[in-house]
Write a protein that holds these residues in place. Sequence first.
Motif, PDB file in Angstrom:
ATOM      1  N   GLY A 135       0.459  -1.286  -0.087  1.00 26.81           N
ATOM      2  CA  GLY A 135       0.336  -0.350  -0.162  1.00 26.81           C
ATOM      3  C   GLY A 135       1.411   1.657  -0.025  1.00 26.81           C
TER       4      GLY A 135
ATOM      5  N   ASP B 179       7.136  -6.870   0.749  1.00 25.01           N
ATOM      6  CA  ASP B 179       6.774  -6.218   0.088  1.00 25.01           C
ATOM      7  C   ASP B 179       6.008  -6.985  -1.053  1.00 25.01           C
ATOM      8  OD1 ASP B 179       6.253  -3.852  -0.202  1.00 25.01           O
ATOM      9  OD2 ASP B 179       8.844  -2.924  -0.131  1.00 25.01           O
ATOM     10  N   ASN B 180       4.923  -6.597  -0.885  1.00 24.53           N
ATOM     11  CA  ASN B 180       4.349  -6.308  -2.348  1.00 24.53           C
ATOM     12  C   ASN B 180       3.794  -4.869  -2.880  1.00 24.53           C
ATOM     13  OD1 ASN B 180       1.251  -7.029  -1.948  1.00 24.53           O
ATOM     14  ND2 ASN B 180       2.593  -7.197   0.193  1.00 24.53           N
TER      15      ASN B 180
ATOM     16  N   GLN C 260      -1.559  -1.660  -6.831  1.00 24.73           N
ATOM     17  CA  GLN C 260      -2.810  -0.551  -7.020  1.00 24.73           C
ATOM     18  C   GLN C 260      -4.292  -1.549  -7.081  1.00 24.73           C
ATOM     19  OE1 GLN C 260      -1.850   1.058 -11.376  1.00 24.73           O
ATOM     20  NE2 GLN C 260      -0.972   2.555 -10.543  1.00 24.73           N
ATOM     21  N   THR C 261      -4.978  -0.043  -6.664  1.00 25.54           N
ATOM     22  CA  THR C 261      -6.534  -0.612  -6.900  1.00 25.54           C
ATOM     23  C   THR C 261      -7.137  -1.052  -7.928  1.00 25.54           C
ATOM     24  OG1 THR C 261      -7.260   1.137  -5.413  1.00 25.54           O
ATOM     25  CG2 THR C 261      -8.921  -0.003  -6.363  1.00 25.54           C
TER      26      THR C 261
ATOM     27  N   ASP D 250       3.737   5.638 -11.441  1.00 24.91           N
ATOM     28  CA  ASP D 250       4.673   5.656 -10.364  1.00 24.91           C
ATOM     29  C   ASP D 250       6.051   5.439 -10.903  1.00 24.91           C
ATOM     30  OD1 ASP D 250       3.359   5.016  -6.953  1.00 24.91           O
ATOM     31  OD2 ASP D 250       2.924   3.228  -8.656  1.00 24.91           O
TER      32      ASP D 250
ATOM     33  N   ARG E 203       4.404   8.433  -6.794  1.00 28.62           N
ATOM     34  CA  ARG E 203       3.885   8.741  -8.021  1.00 28.62           C
ATOM     35  C   ARG E 203       4.428  10.177  -8.701  1.00 28.62           C
ATOM     36  NH1 ARG E 203      -0.870   5.573  -7.827  1.00 28.62           N
ATOM     37  NH2 ARG E 203      -1.640   7.222  -9.470  1.00 28.62           N
TER      38      ARG E 203
ATOM     39  N   ARG F  34      -4.356   5.859  -0.026  1.00 25.16           N
ATOM     40  CA  ARG F  34      -4.917   6.539  -1.372  1.00 25.16           C
ATOM     41  C   ARG F  34      -5.814   7.736  -1.511  1.00 25.16           C
ATOM     42  NH1 ARG F  34      -5.046   3.217  -7.170  1.00 25.16           N
ATOM     43  NH2 ARG F  34      -4.821   5.069  -8.137  1.00 25.16           N
TER      44      ARG F  34
HETATM   45  O1  PRX Z   1       1.982   4.552  -5.649  1.00 24.17           O
HETATM   46  C1  PRX Z   1       1.613   3.398  -5.264  1.00 24.17           C
HETATM   47  C2  PRX Z   1       1.580   2.781  -3.816  1.00 24.17           C
HETATM   48  O2  PRX Z   1       0.001   3.065  -3.257  1.00 24.17           O
HETATM   49  C3  PRX Z   1      -0.484   2.484  -4.988  1.00 24.17           C
HETATM   50  C4  PRX Z   1      -1.483   2.471  -5.480  1.00 24.17           C
HETATM   51  O3  PRX Z   1      -2.555   2.371  -4.296  1.00 24.17           O
HETATM   52  P1  PRX Z   1      -4.278   1.529  -4.070  1.00 24.17           P
HETATM   53  O4  PRX Z   1      -4.379   1.771  -5.130  1.00 24.17           O
HETATM   54  O5  PRX Z   1      -5.074   1.991  -2.048  1.00 24.17           O
HETATM   55  O6  PRX Z   1      -3.430   0.510  -3.993  1.00 24.17           O
HETATM   56  C5  PRX Z   1      -3.416  -0.322  -2.545  1.00 24.17           C
HETATM   57  C6  PRX Z   1      -2.706  -1.940  -2.948  1.00 24.17           C
HETATM   58  C7  PRX Z   1      -1.960  -2.477  -1.567  1.00 24.17           C
HETATM   59  C8  PRX Z   1       0.089   3.059  -5.774  1.00 24.17           C
HETATM   60  O7  PRX Z   1       0.384   3.200  -7.153  1.00 24.17           O
HETATM   61  N1  PRX Z   1       1.874   1.835  -3.595  1.00 24.17           N
HETATM   62  C9  PRX Z   1       1.317   0.644  -3.224  1.00 24.17           C
HETATM   63  N2  PRX Z   1       2.135  -0.796  -2.252  1.00 24.17           N
HETATM   64  C10 PRX Z   1       3.403  -0.466  -2.528  1.00 24.17           C
HETATM   65  C11 PRX Z   1       2.921   1.138  -2.747  1.00 24.17           C
HETATM   66  N3  PRX Z   1       3.746   1.744  -3.203  1.00 24.17           N
HETATM   67  C12 PRX Z   1       5.535   1.235  -2.541  1.00 24.17           C
HETATM   68  N4  PRX Z   1       5.395   0.390  -2.036  1.00 24.17           N
HETATM   69  C13 PRX Z   1       4.975  -0.430  -1.973  1.00 24.17           C
HETATM   70  N5  PRX Z   1       4.994  -2.157  -1.525  1.00 24.17           N
END
Ligand code: PRX
Length: 638
Positions: free
Chosen positions: A373, A394-395, A398-399, A490, A505, A516
């Motif tokens: 996230g 770590d993974n 995105q939505t 990203d 981002r 987000r």
């Molecule tokens: O910028 C990245 C960041 O969270 C964004 C996506 O957020 P969301 O749509 O809420 O989905 C979350 C699903 C887990 C991405 O574009 N992000 C997500 N995971 C990481 C991350 N940034 C760095 N490392 C991560 N592991």
Amino acid sequence: MQNTLTNYSDFYRQSVEQPDAFWAEQAQLIDWHQPFSRVCNDDNPPFVRWFEGGKTNLCHNAVDRHLAARAEQAALICVSSETGQEKIYSFKALHQEVQRMAASLQALGVQQGDRVLIYMPMMAEAAFAMLACARLGAIHCVVFGGFASGSLASRIEDATPKVIVSADGGSRGGKALAYKPLLDEAIRLSSHKPQALLLADRGLAPMALVAGRDHLWSDLREQHLDAQVACAWLDAAAVSYTIYTSGTTGKPKGVQRDTGGYAVALAASLKHIFDGRAGETFFSTSDIGWVVGHSYIVYGPLIAGMSSIMYEGLPTQGMDGKPNGGIWWQLVEKYRVTVMFSAPTAVRVLKKQDPALLTKYDLSSLRALFLAGEPLDEPTARWISEGLKVPIIDNYWQTESGWPILTIANGVEKKPSKFGSPGVPMYGYKVKLMHETSGEELTQPGEKGVLVIESPTPPGFMQTVWQDDARFINTYWKSIAGKTVYNTFDWGIRDADGYYFILGRTDDVINVAGHRLGTREIEESISGHAQVAEVAVVGVADALKGQVAMAFVVLKDASLMADEAASLKLEGEIMKRVDGDLGALARPARVRFVSALPKTRSGKLLRRAIQAVCEDRDTGDLTSMEDPAVLQQIRERM
Ligand code: PRX
């Protein structure tokens, strides 16, 4: 296929070189009512139709198909440190509750293809409602319970739900939060009006009912105690749900997902990435209002035949409501959790607790902790890794993707992690780095570029933007010059071993405590204040939350800036306004009044320059800026 492969590179190669064979095999992980005739139809890129001709149902795969082998096993374990309640639903009990909910929704007029908006706290009924929609082929649209009337209204407007499922309220840190007044206000603001509301009453907050429109779940449930509602057999491409997410404009996008591809993607990810097995317990600390909650609280673990913990409350609060930084570890011990999923922010909160809490409980069942996230910083990763003595994975996703894009496929090969890197591209994803403006592919280790994904996107990936194919294409697929590739927005780099690092981002999206948020939405809310002439919201690095929002405001009456009492009052009003429109999570940490905002000569707001000043970084080239002196004022007001 995967049984005979022992290394991840071969597994990955097969997924992108022979995608049909690869995904046809993964599709065997779920039940099909009718087999598919074509694995991947990408005749009309960037649209992809997975498993064409196949018919299936998400609820069948998550619930019904487990009745034969594990009817008595816990399916949902609902724990609330807010109400002190703990309730377990076996697959059999879940099957019954979902049918009661499905019959209640039908009684309120819900049919296949209708939208049902779900605005609920972390309570079992939220999962029943999602699964009931899936059962009927209705499209659910879950809105995070922390959002307020304005955000909710724009989602009601866009999703045009026939029915809204909600509750009297939620609770946070022991403080009841009434949902119904926010919902009523959102319906008032929206031009679309739902036909009916189905409301769970938890006795947390008073709830006024509108006669003829509002119905209590307890009443409808009672009327449908013995309901038997068959699963609707849906085309693999049938829409299962939409979930709204922020982007560059103030209008959130309805990320739309299919049925068959999503079911296969989740089943495969549970096996190959999370290494979760039927009969075990999965604990994701997210919320059903986010994509992680959809994929890894409700659908993923249940499809895999696992018990899933649904937790309501803070990570630092015991079942008696008193402070207890060990509550999650207590749950890991009690339910023998094997796979846990959380966010770096939560770990940073736990890091402030007594370290003895990590050794107080028997955590031997745990095989890995997945974090996603937001960027996972090295000190946090090291602390939790040394404390738990299990792999911390770590993974990155995105939505839009629905499941991890970059990580370690722990179920295929336990490749080592690298601190600061989420890992390598997952099977099915053709990940590249591209130059932001020239679109040139960057192939050298250490080169910074925009992370993009080539078509066809794998199963589970968003189908389109709800009711707006043009926005899907223009936003995601046409933003890199001359290339038709999916833009993640990203920044990333890749090292010589093929591990990726995410550098933030490229757009105006910020990430507060793993949530987000679009800075444009916050700006729109603030602009609505009568005294505000102009505003810029930026995300600023924060040790605990990753980022916080900072608002810089130009007032219509500049003389108020010098008046300390008036500024304080205005700051309070602006924060309250954001609370009421969007919810407390979007509230800026600080509001600062300035006489001008930095802009280019053509009038474009330079948010990145403001952000750099706030973070005390180099602002880069300012030659296009109209008046660099305004940055000095921002610096002084930080
Ligand atoms: O910028 C990245 C960041 O969270 C964004 C996506 O957020 P969301 O749509 O809420 O989905 C979350 C699903 C887990 C991405 O574009 N992000 C997500 N995971 C990481 C991350 N940034 C760095 N490392 C991560 N592991």
